[in-house]
Design a protein around this motif. Structure first.
Motif, short mmCIF file in Angstrom:
data_model
loop_
_atom_site.label_atom_id
_atom_site.label_comp_id
_atom_site.label_asym_id
_atom_site.label_seq_id
_atom_site.Cartn_x
_atom_site.Cartn_y
_atom_site.Cartn_z
N TRP A 161 3.51 34.08 15.89
CA TRP A 161 3.38 33.96 14.45
C TRP A 161 4.75 33.91 13.82
CZ3 TRP A 161 5.32 38.17 11.77
CH2 TRP A 161 5.51 39.35 12.53
N ALA A 162 4.83 33.37 12.61
CA ALA A 162 6.10 33.22 11.91
C ALA A 162 5.94 33.68 10.48
CB ALA A 162 6.57 31.77 11.94
N GLU A 163 7.02 34.17 9.91
CA GLU A 163 7.03 34.59 8.51
C GLU A 163 8.44 34.39 7.99
OE1 GLU A 163 6.21 35.17 5.13
OE2 GLU A 163 4.47 35.73 6.32
N SER A 164 8.56 34.04 6.72
CA SER A 164 9.86 33.74 6.16
C SER A 164 10.55 34.95 5.55
CB SER A 164 9.73 32.65 5.09
OG SER A 164 9.26 31.46 5.67
N VAL A 165 9.82 36.01 5.21
CA VAL A 165 10.42 37.11 4.47
C VAL A 165 10.38 38.38 5.32
CG1 VAL A 165 10.33 38.52 2.39
CG2 VAL A 165 9.70 36.10 2.28
N TYR A 166 11.56 38.89 5.66
CA TYR A 166 11.68 40.15 6.39
C TYR A 166 12.88 40.89 5.81
CZ TYR A 166 8.57 38.23 9.95
OH TYR A 166 7.51 37.68 10.62
N GLY B 251 10.74 21.34 4.94
CA GLY B 251 9.59 20.50 5.28
C GLY B 251 9.53 20.06 6.72
N ASN B 252 10.63 20.23 7.48
CA ASN B 252 10.62 19.86 8.90
C ASN B 252 9.64 20.73 9.67
OD1 ASN B 252 14.13 18.95 9.57
ND2 ASN B 252 12.54 17.92 8.40
N SER B 253 8.99 20.14 10.65
CA SER B 253 8.09 20.87 11.54
C SER B 253 8.85 21.19 12.83
CB SER B 253 6.87 20.02 11.87
OG SER B 253 6.00 20.70 12.76
N VAL B 254 8.91 22.47 13.18
CA VAL B 254 9.68 22.93 14.34
C VAL B 254 8.77 23.73 15.28
CG1 VAL B 254 11.64 24.30 15.13
CG2 VAL B 254 11.81 23.00 12.99
N THR B 255 8.78 23.35 16.55
CA THR B 255 7.97 24.03 17.55
C THR B 255 8.88 24.80 18.50
OG1 THR B 255 6.22 22.37 17.46
CG2 THR B 255 6.32 23.74 19.45
N VAL C 264 6.25 26.00 13.21
CA VAL C 264 6.50 26.46 11.84
C VAL C 264 6.94 25.28 10.99
CG1 VAL C 264 7.09 28.79 12.57
CG2 VAL C 264 8.90 27.07 12.36
N THR C 265 6.70 25.38 9.70
CA THR C 265 7.21 24.42 8.73
C THR C 265 8.34 25.08 7.96
OG1 THR C 265 5.05 23.35 8.50
CG2 THR C 265 6.66 22.97 6.74
N ILE C 266 9.47 24.44 7.90
CA ILE C 266 10.66 25.02 7.28
C ILE C 266 10.47 25.06 5.76
CG2 ILE C 266 13.16 24.86 7.02
CD1 ILE C 266 12.19 25.47 9.87
N SER D 17 14.09 27.00 1.41
CA SER D 17 15.38 27.64 1.65
C SER D 17 16.13 27.04 2.83
CB SER D 17 15.19 29.14 1.89
OG SER D 17 14.44 29.35 3.09
N GLY D 18 15.41 26.31 3.69
CA GLY D 18 16.02 25.73 4.88
C GLY D 18 16.12 26.69 6.04
N VAL D 19 15.62 27.91 5.89
CA VAL D 19 15.70 28.92 6.94
C VAL D 19 14.37 29.65 7.06
CG1 VAL D 19 16.86 31.02 7.75
CG2 VAL D 19 18.17 29.27 6.54
N THR D 20 13.92 29.88 8.28
CA THR D 20 12.76 30.72 8.51
C THR D 20 13.03 31.62 9.71
OG1 THR D 20 10.34 30.74 8.63
CG2 THR D 20 11.49 29.20 10.09
N TYR D 21 12.26 32.68 9.83
CA TYR D 21 12.42 33.65 10.91
C TYR D 21 11.14 33.69 11.74
CZ TYR D 21 16.48 34.98 8.22
OH TYR D 21 17.67 34.94 7.55
#
Length: 301
Positions: A3-8, A25-29, A41-43, A46-50
């Motif tokens: 699982w992925a989440e952007s806010v930590y 908007g990029n899709s990253v596997t 995940v979909t970016i 902000s351009g950054v995800t965790y």
């Protein structure tokens, strides 16, 4: 599935997380090499995800939107970081484009990008070649010369060739230090052979981060340089006519004569240059001519 989440919180971003940077908007596997873990995940904007992964592993990070893939190790004890943002808007993004072997997908000869030196001078960089010496390499040569002229040497000598000239030292030390730090971090050194000077056709190699083009690189032929240089050099695709070689002194100045890095083979006092009309010429080494900014990015594994 993970699982992925952007806010930590900062305290949470330690064990088992990968920071993924890409375009919004990029899709990253992400896929584990030894585990069955995979997640997409979909970016965000902000351009950054965790991404929280379920075990220490080497993960393949595939930006499926851009068709670029790389790997990152996550040891489970610290935050792992990976950048898969192929973009021409940042030097990191351009480095990733070159490394991915996609230079010609994002750039064409003649494209421009403007930088500001630490001196405050604005320089318009132009793509002079793609894949000139190595597949997917990217060469920039400034559209104009810098605002100040420079001597090749303080005395009229070309003995020792490009390797020994004072301007080479200034380019690789002083001018290089003027470049933005993010650009410095991605520049590739370039190794090229030129004449040793003193009317000799014997060649010697030099490795530079910032350099000047040779006569053959500018014209695709030999007029005043050693004939032996032609066998080890390539012409940059940007330079197809005299008009394409004309450069001004500074962005808004008049057309100027500017230095090349080939010693003049007809004597021991001069170096090759380009005239204000874009034709081949030469000048004694203590003369002051214009200086373009030249560097390249080559693919890195």
């Amino acid at each position: 599935m993970g699982w992925a989440e952007s806010v930590y919180t900062i305290g949470q971003l330690r064990k088992g997380f990968i920071q993924v940077t890409a375009l919004s908007g990029n899709s990253v596997t992400l896929t584990g090499a030894r585990t069955a873990y995979t997640t997409t995940v979909t970016i965000p904007s902000s351009g950054v995800t965790y991404v929280k992964v379920n075990a220490p592993d080497e993960y393949t990070v595939n930006n499926t939107t851009l068709g670029y893939s790389t790997t990152v190790d996550c040891d489970g004890n610290s935050l792992a970081k990976i950048n898969v943002a192929l973009t021409t808007s940042t030097w990191t993004g351009i480095r990733l484009i070159v490394n991915a072997g996609k230079t010609s997908n994002y750039f064409t000869v003649g494209d421009t990008k403007t930088i500001t030196l630490s001196t405050g001078e604005s320089v318009i960089l132009k793509v002079a070649g793609i894949g000139t010496y190595v597949a997917n390499d990217l060469t920039f040569i400034s559209q104009s010369c810098l605002t100040a002229t420079h001597q090749m040497n303080t005395s009229n000598t070309n003995s020792g060739g490009w390797n020994s000239c004072a301007l080479r030292t200034w380019l690789n030390n002083t001018l290089y230090s003027y470049l933005p730090s993010d650009l410095q971090s991605v520049i590739s050194s370039k190794t090229l052979s030129r004449s040793i000077g003193n009317a000799s056709t014997t060649l010697q190699s030099a490795t530079d981060n910032v350099w000047l083009p040779t006569e053959y690189e500018m014209f695709g032929s030999i007029t005043y340089s050693a004939s032996t240089e032609a066998a080890v050099q390539k012409q940059y695709a940007e330079f197809t006519s005299n008009s394409s070689r004309v450069k001004t002194l500074g962005t808004n100045g008049s057309a100027t004569y500017y230095w090349g890095s080939s010693p003049y083979v007809g004597g021991s006092t001069a170096f090759c240059a380009v005239a204000s009309d874009g034709s081949a010429t030469y000048n004694t080494a203590s003369g002051s001519y214009g200086v373009p900014l030249c560097f390249q990015l080559s693919p890195q594994s």
